[in-house]
Design a protein around this motif. Sequence first.
Motif: not given
Length: 154
Positions: A57-71, A113-121, A123-126
Motif C-alpha cells: 500500500n502507500e505507506e508499507s509492505i506487509t508480508y504474511h505467512i499463514i498455515w491453515l488460516g492461522l497467522l 500471483k498476479p505478476v503485477k506485484l513486481y511492477e507495483e513494487l 513503482d513503490f521503490s520509485n
Amino acid sequence: MQYSYVGRGRVLVFLSIIFFLSTIRDMENFGWFSYSFLLFTAFIFATAFIRYSCDINEESITYHIIWLGLLLYKKRVPPSQISHIKFKRYSWATKGAVVHTHKGFNIRLIDFKPVKLYEELDDFSNKHDIPFIKSKDYQLLEKLGWDRKKQVSE
C-alpha cells in the motif's frame, strides 16, 4: 492489492502419503527409524498448507505467512526500513524480488500471483526513493513481456 504464493501443496501431500504408506508397511524392519520417518512425513504434510501473501500500500509492505488460516508470521516494513530491493529472474520465466531490510529478515517475493506485484513494487521503490537493482535476466523478462504471457495462460 493482495498478492499470494500458491506453492506446490498437491505435490507435498502426494509425497507425504507415499512416504506414510511405505513407512507403515515396513515399520517392523526399520524399528526406531520408522518413527522418525513418520515425524518427517507429518512435517512434509503440514508444510503443504503454508500460504504466503504480500500487501503493498502507500505507506508499507506487509508480508504474511499463514498455515491453515492461522497467522504464523507478519512483517510490516515501512519505506524507511528498506535498504534496497533486488529484482531477479528465478527459473526460466519466473520473476522474483528480494526486499532487503535494515533489521530482521529479508522478504523474498518469488512466483507470486498476479505478476503485477513486481511492477507495483517497482513503482513503490520509485515513489519512496528506495534504491533497486534489476539483474540483466530480469530486464530481459521485462523487455520480452514473459509475465503477461504467463498471466494470460493461467
